[in-house]
Design a protein around this motif. Structure first.
Motif, PDB file in Angstrom:
ATOM      1  N   ALA A 159      17.623  36.485   8.514  1.00 41.17           N
ATOM      2  CA  ALA A 159      17.634  35.102   9.006  1.00 41.17           C
ATOM      3  C   ALA A 159      19.055  34.564   8.983  1.00 41.17           C
ATOM      4  N   VAL A 160      19.433  33.933  10.067  1.00 40.43           N
ATOM      5  CA  VAL A 160      20.723  33.240  10.159  1.00 40.43           C
ATOM      6  C   VAL A 160      20.394  31.772  10.413  1.00 40.43           C
ATOM      7  N   ILE A 161      20.734  30.906   9.462  1.00 37.57           N
ATOM      8  CA  ILE A 161      20.346  29.501   9.570  1.00 37.57           C
ATOM      9  C   ILE A 161      21.575  28.617   9.461  1.00 37.57           C
ATOM     10  N   GLY A 162      21.567  27.533  10.222  1.00 38.23           N
ATOM     11  CA  GLY A 162      22.768  26.725  10.273  1.00 38.23           C
ATOM     12  C   GLY A 162      22.547  25.237  10.155  1.00 38.23           C
ATOM     13  N   GLY A 163      23.624  24.557   9.763  1.00 39.32           N
ATOM     14  CA  GLY A 163      23.661  23.106   9.696  1.00 39.32           C
ATOM     15  C   GLY A 163      25.115  22.675   9.722  1.00 39.32           C
ATOM     16  N   ARG A 164      25.337  21.390  10.006  1.00 41.01           N
ATOM     17  CA  ARG A 164      26.738  20.974  10.115  1.00 41.01           C
ATOM     18  C   ARG A 164      27.460  20.966   8.765  1.00 41.01           C
ATOM     19  N   SER A 165      26.725  20.804   7.661  1.00 42.34           N
ATOM     20  CA  SER A 165      27.288  20.927   6.316  1.00 42.34           C
ATOM     21  C   SER A 165      26.150  21.347   5.385  1.00 42.34           C
ATOM     22  N   ARG A 166      26.490  21.600   4.128  1.00 42.75           N
ATOM     23  CA  ARG A 166      25.489  22.164   3.209  1.00 42.75           C
ATOM     24  C   ARG A 166      24.193  21.353   3.116  1.00 42.75           C
ATOM     25  N   PRO A 167      24.231  20.025   3.041  1.00 44.36           N
ATOM     26  CA  PRO A 167      22.967  19.292   2.918  1.00 44.36           C
ATOM     27  C   PRO A 167      22.017  19.474   4.107  1.00 44.36           C
ATOM     28  N   TYR A 168      22.535  19.957   5.228  1.00 40.77           N
ATOM     29  CA  TYR A 168      21.719  20.086   6.434  1.00 40.77           C
ATOM     30  C   TYR A 168      21.171  21.498   6.648  1.00 40.77           C
ATOM     31  N   VAL A 169      21.448  22.397   5.716  1.00 36.14           N
ATOM     32  CA  VAL A 169      20.874  23.747   5.766  1.00 36.14           C
ATOM     33  C   VAL A 169      19.537  23.698   5.044  1.00 36.14           C
ATOM     34  N   ILE A 170      18.441  23.969   5.753  1.00 41.48           N
ATOM     35  CA  ILE A 170      17.106  23.812   5.175  1.00 41.48           C
ATOM     36  C   ILE A 170      16.371  25.149   5.076  1.00 41.48           C
ATOM     37  N   LEU A 171      15.420  25.191   4.146  1.00 36.00           N
ATOM     38  CA  LEU A 171      14.480  26.303   3.967  1.00 36.00           C
ATOM     39  C   LEU A 171      15.154  27.621   3.563  1.00 36.00           C
ATOM     40  N   GLU A 172      16.340  27.541   2.990  1.00 34.51           N
ATOM     41  CA  GLU A 172      17.018  28.779   2.611  1.00 34.51           C
ATOM     42  C   GLU A 172      16.223  29.561   1.559  1.00 34.51           C
ATOM     43  N   GLU A 173      15.801  28.905   0.490  1.00 35.66           N
ATOM     44  CA  GLU A 173      15.088  29.616  -0.574  1.00 35.66           C
ATOM     45  C   GLU A 173      13.728  30.144  -0.112  1.00 35.66           C
ATOM     46  N   PRO A 174      12.903  29.352   0.588  1.00 31.69           N
ATOM     47  CA  PRO A 174      11.643  29.923   1.096  1.00 31.69           C
ATOM     48  C   PRO A 174      11.869  31.142   1.994  1.00 31.69           C
ATOM     49  N   LEU A 175      12.925  31.114   2.808  1.00 34.01           N
ATOM     50  CA  LEU A 175      13.201  32.255   3.682  1.00 34.01           C
ATOM     51  C   LEU A 175      13.617  33.486   2.876  1.00 34.01           C
ATOM     52  N   ARG A 176      14.313  33.274   1.781  1.00 36.73           N
ATOM     53  CA  ARG A 176      14.715  34.421   0.947  1.00 36.73           C
ATOM     54  C   ARG A 176      13.493  35.151   0.402  1.00 36.73           C
ATOM     55  N   GLY A 177      12.373  34.431   0.287  1.00 42.24           N
ATOM     56  CA  GLY A 177      11.156  35.061  -0.209  1.00 42.24           C
ATOM     57  C   GLY A 177      10.463  35.945   0.810  1.00 42.24           C
ATOM     58  N   CYS A 178      10.847  35.861   2.095  1.00 45.66           N
ATOM     59  CA  CYS A 178      10.172  36.664   3.115  1.00 45.66           C
ATOM     60  C   CYS A 178      11.144  37.360   4.068  1.00 45.66           C
ATOM     61  N   CYS A 179      12.432  37.415   3.699  1.00 43.17           N
ATOM     62  CA  CYS A 179      13.433  38.093   4.516  1.00 43.17           C
ATOM     63  C   CYS A 179      14.183  39.126   3.682  1.00 43.17           C
ATOM     64  N   ASP A 180      14.755  40.096   4.357  1.00 39.66           N
ATOM     65  CA  ASP A 180      15.595  41.075   3.673  1.00 39.66           C
ATOM     66  C   ASP A 180      16.980  40.513   3.413  1.00 39.66           C
ATOM     67  N   ALA A 181      17.414  39.583   4.259  1.00 43.19           N
ATOM     68  CA  ALA A 181      18.718  38.947   4.072  1.00 43.19           C
ATOM     69  C   ALA A 181      18.695  37.586   4.751  1.00 43.19           C
ATOM     70  N   VAL A 182      19.387  36.621   4.138  1.00 47.21           N
ATOM     71  CA  VAL A 182      19.500  35.272   4.704  1.00 47.21           C
ATOM     72  C   VAL A 182      20.974  34.878   4.680  1.00 47.21           C
ATOM     73  N   PHE A 183      21.474  34.419   5.827  1.00 50.91           N
ATOM     74  CA  PHE A 183      22.869  34.014   5.942  1.00 50.91           C
ATOM     75  C   PHE A 183      22.946  32.544   6.358  1.00 50.91           C
ATOM     76  N   PRO A 184      23.215  31.644   5.408  1.00 51.53           N
ATOM     77  CA  PRO A 184      23.428  30.245   5.770  1.00 51.53           C
ATOM     78  C   PRO A 184      24.798  30.069   6.416  1.00 51.53           C
ATOM     79  N   CYS A 185      24.874  29.175   7.372  1.00 51.03           N
ATOM     80  CA  CYS A 185      26.130  28.904   8.075  1.00 51.03           C
ATOM     81  C   CYS A 185      26.337  27.396   8.146  1.00 51.03           C
ATOM     82  N   THR A 186      27.575  26.961   8.005  1.00 44.56           N
ATOM     83  CA  THR A 186      27.882  25.537   8.142  1.00 44.56           C
ATOM     84  C   THR A 186      29.078  25.356   9.066  1.00 44.56           C
ATOM     85  N   ASP A 187      28.989  24.324   9.904  1.00 43.05           N
ATOM     86  CA  ASP A 187      30.074  24.054  10.847  1.00 43.05           C
ATOM     87  C   ASP A 187      31.384  23.769  10.120  1.00 43.05           C
TER      88      ASP A 187
END
Length: 291
Positions: free
Chosen positions: A129-157
């Motif tokens: 999963a590659v998930i994005g938001g303009r800054s850290r507070p806008y990145v959502i569902l990172e922890e739930p996704l870690r429970g069902c993905c092999d890798a999660v990459f948060p991205c911020t503008d």
């Protein structure tokens, strides 16, 4: 009426609502959505069903407060009810054993890829999963996704968390890898982001599915508001989608049509703000009268 069991804040302008809707919870599949009216006077708004609990009979909706109706919905506390919730609507995600699947979620589009992640992994895929938001507070569902993905990459503008840049930058790096080649990409988020994802994957010949969010009223194909052009043919996102081949979608047309009611939305927001100011001004008089 549909009782709200919980309402919590995921980011500064995004709320997670758990709503009692047992029939919808029993039948919903990943990729499907519902149409909601907070009150009998509200407009109808389509929302992805991010999660369900069939035993408790609840559905989870993730809502960004961007207009008058979504702000009204996000403001409703647990214990109150919404007027209408119809679903599940749309065709479910095509779940197959693709190999390595990358899910790209921009903003509240992450709510779309969340149920897809679990279903795709259960089908035997490697899921990133590659998930994005303009800054850290806008990145959502990172922890739930870690429970069902092999890798999660948060991205911020702004680079305040995870990868510094757009989700497309991280996707480009994954597409260039040879150790775990990408076999399919699913994307959900703002149309310009999905268009950029489709253009990135096109040279690689990677199957790319996008979840479209056109204007939608009834969810049955009757109003025609959600029509989109895919592969040169007209389709209705509510009944033929919402997921389509990203390489065949006419994104220019989609983006243009999304601006159709911009002036109406602006006036509705101004009217709601005006009513709030009037109500606030009236409270001192009411309080004085009560005393």
């Amino acid at each position: 009426m549909f009782p709200i069991r919980a309402n919590s804040r995921l980011s500064p302008d995004v709320s997670l609502l758990v709503i009692e809707a047992p029939r919808v919870a029993r039948h919903r599949l990943p990729g499907q959505f519902c149409i909601v009216r907070p009150t009998s006077r509200s407009e109808r708004i389509p929302l992805t069903i991010a999660d369900v609990d069939a035993e408790k009979g609840t559905v989870t909706l993730i809502v960004q407060a961007v207009g008058a109706t979504t702000r009204d919905l996000c403001a409703l506390p647990a214990g109150q009810c919404i007027s209408d919730l119809v679903g599940p609507l749309g065709k479910p995600t095509e779940i197959d054993r693709w190999g390595h699947v990358v899910l790209v979620g921009g903003g509240v589009g992450t709510a779309v890829i969340f149920p897809q992640a679990a279903a795709l992994r259960n089908a035997g895929n490697r899921v990133t999963a590659v998930i994005g938001g303009r800054s850290r507070p806008y990145v959502i569902l990172e922890e739930p996704l870690r429970g069902c993905c092999d890798a999660v990459f948060p991205c911020t503008d702004d680079g305040s968390y995870g990868y510094h840049g757009f989700v497309t930058g991280k996707l480009q790096a994954l597409l260039a890898e040879t150790v775990n080649p990408v076999n399919a990409v699913f994307a959900a988020g703002p149309p310009p982001m999905m268009r950029a994802v489709a253009e990135l994957t096109r040279p690689y010949g990677v199957r790319t599915i996008v979840s479209l969010n056109p204007i939608m009223v009834d969810g049955t194909g009757m109003c025609g508001g959600c029509r989109v052009t895919v592969g040169g043919q007209m389709r209705f996102a509510c009944v033929d989608g919402p997921e389509f081949d990203g390489h065949a979608v006419d994104f220019a047309e989609l983006i243009d049509r999304l601006t159709t009611y911009r002036d109406h939305e602006r006036r509705a927001a101004e009217r709601a703000a005006h009513e709030c100011r009037l109500n606030a001004a009236a409270r001192p008089c009411e309080d004085s009268h009560e005393r």
